[in-house]
Enzyme design. Structure first.
Site, PDB file in Angstrom:
ATOM      1  CG  HIS A 124      35.125   0.583  35.116  1.00 53.51           C
ATOM      2  ND1 HIS A 124      35.610  -0.282  36.047  1.00 53.51           N
ATOM      3  CD2 HIS A 124      35.097   0.333  34.043  1.00 53.51           C
ATOM      4  CE1 HIS A 124      36.299  -1.153  35.675  1.00 53.51           C
ATOM      5  NE2 HIS A 124      35.873  -0.950  33.995  1.00 53.51           N
ATOM      6  CG  MET A 130      30.068  -2.242  25.404  1.00 51.92           C
ATOM      7  SD  MET A 130      31.733  -1.412  24.637  1.00 51.92           S
ATOM      8  CE  MET A 130      32.039  -3.122  23.558  1.00 51.92           C
ATOM      9  CE  LYS A 145      31.840  -2.319  35.626  1.00 55.07           C
ATOM     10  NZ  LYS A 145      31.205  -3.062  34.506  1.00 55.07           N
TER      11      LYS A 145
HETATM   12  P1  NAD Z   1      24.237  -0.318  28.119  1.00 58.49           P
HETATM   13  O1  NAD Z   1      23.320   0.005  29.256  1.00 58.49           O
HETATM   14  O2  NAD Z   1      24.668   0.847  27.380  1.00 58.49           O
HETATM   15  O3  NAD Z   1      23.570  -1.311  27.116  1.00 58.49           O
HETATM   16  C1  NAD Z   1      22.821  -2.639  27.620  1.00 58.49           C
HETATM   17  C2  NAD Z   1      22.158  -3.173  26.475  1.00 58.49           C
HETATM   18  O4  NAD Z   1      21.640  -4.355  26.910  1.00 58.49           O
HETATM   19  C3  NAD Z   1      21.073  -2.334  26.057  1.00 58.49           C
HETATM   20  O5  NAD Z   1      20.782  -2.227  24.695  1.00 58.49           O
HETATM   21  C4  NAD Z   1      19.682  -2.842  26.674  1.00 58.49           C
HETATM   22  O6  NAD Z   1      18.686  -2.650  26.245  1.00 58.49           O
HETATM   23  C5  NAD Z   1      19.988  -4.284  26.947  1.00 58.49           C
HETATM   24  N1  NAD Z   1      19.572  -4.901  27.926  1.00 58.49           N
HETATM   25  C6  NAD Z   1      18.853  -6.144  27.642  1.00 58.49           C
HETATM   26  N2  NAD Z   1      18.062  -6.810  28.707  1.00 58.49           N
HETATM   27  C7  NAD Z   1      18.497  -5.840  29.808  1.00 58.49           C
HETATM   28  C8  NAD Z   1      18.010  -5.700  31.207  1.00 58.49           C
HETATM   29  N3  NAD Z   1      17.495  -6.577  31.706  1.00 58.49           N
HETATM   30  N4  NAD Z   1      18.653  -4.599  31.784  1.00 58.49           N
HETATM   31  C9  NAD Z   1      19.511  -3.567  31.199  1.00 58.49           C
HETATM   32  N5  NAD Z   1      19.646  -3.671  29.950  1.00 58.49           N
HETATM   33  C10 NAD Z   1      19.371  -4.515  29.041  1.00 58.49           C
HETATM   34  O7  NAD Z   1      25.654  -1.096  28.884  1.00 58.49           O
HETATM   35  P2  NAD Z   1      27.169  -1.079  28.136  1.00 58.49           P
HETATM   36  O8  NAD Z   1      27.688  -0.092  28.685  1.00 58.49           O
HETATM   37  O9  NAD Z   1      26.837  -1.368  26.637  1.00 58.49           O
HETATM   38  O10 NAD Z   1      27.669  -2.478  28.756  1.00 58.49           O
HETATM   39  C11 NAD Z   1      26.673  -3.645  28.604  1.00 58.49           C
HETATM   40  C12 NAD Z   1      27.418  -4.901  29.393  1.00 58.49           C
HETATM   41  O11 NAD Z   1      28.939  -4.960  28.998  1.00 58.49           O
HETATM   42  C13 NAD Z   1      27.853  -4.605  30.833  1.00 58.49           C
HETATM   43  O12 NAD Z   1      27.560  -5.882  31.386  1.00 58.49           O
HETATM   44  C14 NAD Z   1      29.203  -4.318  30.839  1.00 58.49           C
HETATM   45  O13 NAD Z   1      30.011  -4.518  31.956  1.00 58.49           O
HETATM   46  C15 NAD Z   1      29.859  -5.157  29.772  1.00 58.49           C
HETATM   47  N6  NAD Z   1      30.992  -4.710  29.066  1.00 58.49           N
HETATM   48  C16 NAD Z   1      31.978  -5.746  28.970  1.00 58.49           C
HETATM   49  C17 NAD Z   1      33.189  -5.349  28.063  1.00 58.49           C
HETATM   50  C18 NAD Z   1      33.880  -6.542  27.875  1.00 58.49           C
HETATM   51  O14 NAD Z   1      35.125  -6.466  27.227  1.00 58.49           O
HETATM   52  N7  NAD Z   1      33.851  -7.918  28.239  1.00 58.49           N
HETATM   53  C19 NAD Z   1      33.377  -4.111  27.823  1.00 58.49           C
HETATM   54  C20 NAD Z   1      32.496  -3.043  28.126  1.00 58.49           C
HETATM   55  C21 NAD Z   1      31.348  -3.386  28.724  1.00 58.49           C
END
Ligand code: NAD
Length: 256
Positions: free
Chosen positions: A144, A12, A148
């Protein structure tokens, strides 16, 4: 307006960085966790930590991991920088930290920044209010991608909470998720959850109301996660001028 992105190298995070620029805003830069293996996108400024990013930003957008949300809440409140929070899987303690932060900064929190789900949340609450729990069993079904890490999805929990609100109950008191083994019959008034994981499904959610003689099901399918980023950037632009408080995407869209 300067918008910063924590976890800018994540799935994201990268889309958010692109959508900030596409929206005509200034990308102040981002942070990335040491050892994450995820690089800061080319051309974006890398900050060593959240306080440094917050100091350079009017709004910080956060789609990271539940483990770091409470820390971000305190840091952004201290920096007086507005916060758009999309991270899901939060605990009750994390929610409390978000609420504390919202006493001093504008926070827009949504489990799903897409416009379609925002409307579905409003509809789920209306259906919950209109269809008696004694006759209509509410079930939330979601699917999903295989990467996830949390279940049920934040959006599914949000939909369940909307139904519960419509029914005038607390989701925590009626939530039934992860059924397995000898569960006994369905509890009256329960709101059930089922989570499917597989492939590269961006996000599918169905709210089902099942009565003896009819079913009503509303389904939303997301085909491209970019719309979450587009919505979050819209929320960031909206939040920048708002007083402290906890807002949702429905507030941003004016459908609350
Ligand atoms: P991802 O794993 O690709 O990215 C996670 C990011 O967070 C990375 O840059 C990572 O380095 C960072 N991070 C910081 N501290 C961390 C930790 N302790 N453990 C793991 N990562 C850490 O994930 P993503 O697919 O980009 O999703 C990120 C979040 O956004 C998730 O919680 C997901 O459910 C949520 N999400 C929300 C929406 C929305 O519309 N609200 C939409 C999509 C995803």
């Amino acid at each position: 307006m300067r918008i910063g992105v924590v976890g800018i190298g994540g799935r994201m995070g990268r889309l958010l960085a692109e959508e900030v620029v596409a929206g005509g805003f200034t990308l102040s830069g981002g942070t990335e966790r040491a050892g994450s293996g995820q690089a800061v996108p080319d051309g974006a400024t890398a900050y060593p930590d959240v306080p440094a990013l917050a100091a350079a930003s009017d709004v910080v957008v956060d789609f990271t991991h539940a483990d770091v949300v409470a820390g971000h809440a305190a840091l952004l409140a201290a920096a007086n920088t507005a916060w758009v929070l999309g991270t899901t899987g939060l605990s009750a303690a994390d929610d409390a930290a978000v609420q504390r932060a919202a006493q001093s900064i504008a926070v827009v929190q949504s489990p799903n920044f897409g416009p379609g789900i925002t409307l579905l949340l409003a509809l789920a609450e209306r259906l919950g209010a209109a269809l008696p729990a004694t006759e209509y069993d509410a079930e939330i079904i979601e699917m999903h991608h295989r990467q996830k890490v949390d279940a049920p999805s934040g959006t599914a929990v949000g939909l369940g909470r909307a139904v519960a609100q419509g029914r005038g109950v607390r989701l925590e008191d009626v939530m039934d998720s992860g059924r397995d083994g000898h569960t006994g019959p369905r509890l009256p008034g329960a709101i059930g959850f089922a989570a499917l994981r597989g492939g590269q499904v961006v996000g599918e959610h169905t709210v089902l109301f099942a009565a003896g003689s009819e079913h009503i099901a509303l389904t939303h399918r997301a085909f491209d996660r970019r719309m979450f980023a587009t919505g979050a950037v819209r929320a960031a632009a909206w939040a920048a001028s708002k007083p402290p408080g906890l807002y949702t995407m429905a507030d941003v869209m004016g459908v609350s």
